[in-house]
Design an enzyme around this catalytic site. Structure first.
Site, PDB file in Angstrom:
ATOM      1  N   ASP A 297      43.961  33.148  42.034  1.00 55.04           N
ATOM      2  CA  ASP A 297      42.566  33.264  41.643  1.00 55.04           C
ATOM      3  C   ASP A 297      42.379  34.683  41.090  1.00 55.04           C
ATOM      4  OD1 ASP A 297      39.955  32.745  41.062  1.00 55.04           O
ATOM      5  OD2 ASP A 297      39.417  31.987  43.025  1.00 55.04           O
ATOM      6  N   TRP A 298      41.211  34.932  40.563  1.00 53.20           N
ATOM      7  CA  TRP A 298      40.928  36.195  39.858  1.00 53.20           C
ATOM      8  C   TRP A 298      41.292  37.401  40.752  1.00 53.20           C
ATOM      9  CZ3 TRP A 298      38.235  36.876  35.014  1.00 53.20           C
ATOM     10  CH2 TRP A 298      37.924  38.199  34.724  1.00 53.20           C
TER      11      TRP A 298
END
Ligand code: BGC
Length: 763
Positions: A297-298
């Site tokens: 994820d980011w």
């Protein structure tokens, strides 16, 4: 690119092209898979270590962000890396022109010309927006949900996008968590069916077709169990909950051949999901034999340092790569750390090769090697995005997502003529809020408001009076504390309008930006001054239809007690106003059922239908020593699976073929459902099972089947279900799937509180 390599590369491309002409049966498809594997392996052989690591690196475009952007993330740095073959994927680049521009750099200017895979958060549509996913789940209509994902894929692929970061399949029991709007609710059975439908819708039969995109099951795993519903928080759950509740929708997505998985921001029992060998290697890649790739994820790889799990960036890169995170979204550390880690022998090059093989395989499957610009056709983009057919498709699923919660004295449907209707609420005229918070590609204010929808019914006199806004000013990226309105100056006019009306329609709830990522709330009542407005208007005219617009269950206990009609209208995307109005006027008979329990009070959370019985479930001794709160009932306000119609249904004659079965036998169950009201209508027939005794305590009910049927008035249908060892078994505390003989109860009805019951024994 040097000329020998170029020749080699183009030979690969030609062979791939030839293989693509031969797609007529499964054997050929699998030989094609074999060919792709050979292509990928030969490409890997000529890649330098740096180029391989480049494939494991994903950068955001240069605008919309969903997380912090560090200094290394400057546009200049990203371009420099893109040109030197150090980027394998980009996200949030959209539109054929912009995609072509970055793709050209990757293909024309780098040594090997490997195309980028372009990812995007196509969560509930690209430009034409369907209902938010939680709302869509309320339709329990798998065909409509699949169709909605198809529309999203068609638009996104026409705009140059190859891959969506959806479906989010996180089960959650906590409506304080803002991201419940993005999932399918609280139940693993429903969640699994919806996960598979969405993957099918996005990916279609042929990933290389120009109207399909790769899907991504996220967030692996247990993000929906973030403690206290607080965003990005820690998760501590036992093996039983992990295997029986959290993982099934991920497994269903994997079985539906989803091409990618995304890590989660949370830790799981002390290990950040992004660095969890248990989740990524042991379960996903080994046990489930998942062949696609995993994207972080980011910045979640780098955040393992902040979590206190990795010593520094290098350590974080090592942990994530070894665990099986294949592509680094926006941490910038695979690209800076992995080479040294391999050279020092800390990470074997085979780990890198495996990640790169997975990523290149999906690029091949998308047809990007064959033609890197296949999704960059401007004419197609113009024709497909926002087409009339898409508007119709999202209106259809929007209507199906609406849930009728209460309808005393048949106040609904509204009469079409001769009525004075007062429409009240800031959300009623909103064209932005209905789009929800995940609508990066959509223009602001492109939703149809309820006001616009109501104005189309000309037989009644309509007076709109806002009463109060929900929020003030810009709600994008802003904490709620700063935007809640306290302005009550519109109350007076609203009360006056209500007094003069036959019926009052009030549209209240949350602004689209009050749910979604980073929008956790401790208070799930009506925000701002809306509750007060509701009570004041009620004093003037109690004949109120309350339409909720919201991204999560709300605790609307006062409204349930006083307001005669309540409609759950969520945030239904582009066609919100049309869908809601058609339901209010009875042009569509509502059929939605809640995919998540509505509590009476925020303090009941987590509250869900498939709870455990406890040792003291009822107040037998008539004293305080039983499992309850002393200041509120145990029951929810509206249970999972609940939803009314303008007609009524009766359930009778539940039959189980015999009274006892061996473990391998199918268990056939039938029930008669009759439409006993005055209108044609749809009903979601639900089947729940209770396993009375388990070596691991079993929930009081578990959904194990459902069917959406339509009945004319007076019509009766026999609905059949089959249970088997797959549906009756469960995971023990070691993560092993087991089935235990014993007594079972089966409940069939129109909600998780179904009363019609039959029993059988498993021997
Ligand atoms: C979210 C993901 C999303 C990603 C890319 C993250 O903040 O958690 O679900 O796909 O951003 O936008």
């Amino acid at each position: 690119m040097n000329s020998n390599l170029k020749r080699f590369f183009y030979t690969l491309v030609i062979i791939t092209c030839m293989s693509c002409n031969n797609k007529s049966n499964t054997t050929i498809i699998s030989s094609e898979e074999l060919e792709i594997r050979e292509k990928v392996d030969s490409l890997i052989q000529i890649m330098t270590l740096k180029e391989k690591i480049g494939q494991m690196n994903q950068y955001n475009g240069f605008w919309d962000v969903t997380g912090p952007v560090p200094e290394e993330g400057s546009a200049e740095k990203k371009y420099e890396h893109l040109k030197s073959g150090m980027v394998g994927s980009m996200l949030s680049v959209r539109g054929t022109k912009a995609v072509r521009a970055v793709q050209e750099i990757a293909v024309e200017e780098t040594r090997l010309g490997i195309p980028l895979i372009i990812g995007f958060d196509v969560i509930h549509g690209y430009k034409t927006l369907s209902p938010i996913p939680l709302a869509e789940a309320a339709s329990w209509d798998l065909e409509a949900i699949e169709k909605s994902a198809q529309v999203a894929a068609a638009e996104a692929s026409a705009a140059g996008i190859n891959w969506t970061f959806a479906p989010m399949v996180d089960i959650s029991r906590d409506p304080r968590w803002g991201r419940v709007m993005e999932g399918a609710g609280e139940d693993p059975f429903l969640g699994s069916k919806i996960a598979a439908a969405r993957v099918k819708g996005f990916q279609g039969e042929d990933l290389s077709a120009v109207n399909t995109i790769a899907a991504c099951a996220k967030h692996f795993a247990a993000y929906g169990f973030s403690e206290a519903g607080k965003e990005y928080n820690t998760v501590d759950i036992g093996s039983s909950t992990l295997h029986n509740v959290v993982l099934p929708p991920f497994k269903a997505a994997a079985d539906a051949n989803v091409k990618t998985f995304m890590n989660a921001f949370n830790d799981l029992n002390g290990v950040p999901a992004t660095g969890s060998t248990y989740l990524l290697r042991d379960i996903l890649k080994d046990k489930w034999d998942f062949k696609g790739f995993v994207v972080s994820d980011w910045a979640s790889i780098k955040e393992m340092v902040v979590w206190g799990h990795a010593k520094n960036n290098k350590d974080a890169a090592k942990i994530a790569a070894l665990a099986g995170s294949d592509l680094d979204m926006e941490s910038y550390i695979y690209v800076s750390e992995l080479e040294a880690l391999v050279e020092e022998g800390i990470v074997e090059e085979a780990v890198i090769d495996d990640a790169v093989r997975r990523i290149l395989t999906v690029k091949h499957e998308l047809g990007l090697f064959e033609d890197p610009y296949r999704y960059c056709n401007e004419a197609r983009e113009k024709e497909v995005v926002n087409s009339k057919a898409h508007q119709e498709a999202v209106l259809d699923v929007a209507k199906k997502s609406i849930v009728l919660l209460k309808n005393e004295n048949q106040l609904l449907p509204l009469k079409k003529e001769g009525q004075k209707i007062a429409l009240i609420g800031g959300l009623a005229s909103e064209k932005n809020s209905p789009l929800g918070s995940w609508r990066i590609a959509s223009k602001d204010n492109t939703g149809v408001s309820v006001l616009e929808g109501m104005q189309q019914y000309k037989g009644n006199e309509l007076i709109y009076s806002k009463g109060a806004d929900v929020t003030t000013g810009d709600t994008h990226f802003v904490n709620e504390l700063k935007i809640n309105t306290t302005d009550k100056s519109g109350f007076k006019a609203a009360i006056k309008a209500a007094k003069n009306a036959d019926v009052v329609v009030m549209v209240l709830g949350e602004h689209g930006f009050q749910s979604g990522e980073a929008r956790s709330r401790v208070d799930i009542n009506l925000p701002g001054v809306q509750q007060e407005l509701l009570e004041e208007v009620y004093k003037a005219n109690p004949n109120i239809v309350l339409v909720l617009n919201n991204g999560r269950p709300l605790a609307i206990t006062w409204a349930d007690k006083h307001i005669p009609a309540i409609v759950e209208g969520w945030q239904l995307g582009t066609q919100t106003g049309n869908a809601i109005t058609q339901v209010l006027y009875g042009d569509y008979n509502p059929s939605g059922k809640l995919p998540m329990t509505f509590p009476r009070h925020v303090g009941q959370i987590p509250i869900y239908y498939n709870y455990k019985n406890t040792g003291r479930p009822v107040n037998e001794a008539n004293n305080v020593f039983w499992s309850h709160y002393s200041d509120i009932e145990n029951t929810p306000l509206y249970p999972f699976g609940y939803g009314l119609s303008y007609t009524t249904f009766n359930y009778a004659n539940i039959k189980i073929e015999k009274s006892s079965f061996t473990i391998d036998e199918p268990i056939n169950i039938s029930v008669e459902v009759a439409n006993t009201g005055g209108l044609k209508g749809k009903e979601v027939v639900q089947l729940y099972v209770r396993d009375l005794v388990g070596s691991v305590t079993r929930p009081v009910r578990e959904l194990k089947g459902f069917e959406l049927i339509e009945l004319d008035k007076g019509e009766t249908k026999t609905v059949k279900f089959t249970l088997n060892k797959d549906t009756l078994g469960f995971f023990d505390n070691n993560g092993n799937f087991i089935i235990e003989p014993g007594d079972f109860e089966v409940y069939v009805g129109g909600s998780s509180q179904a009363e019609l019951m039959a029993k059988f024994e498993l021997k």
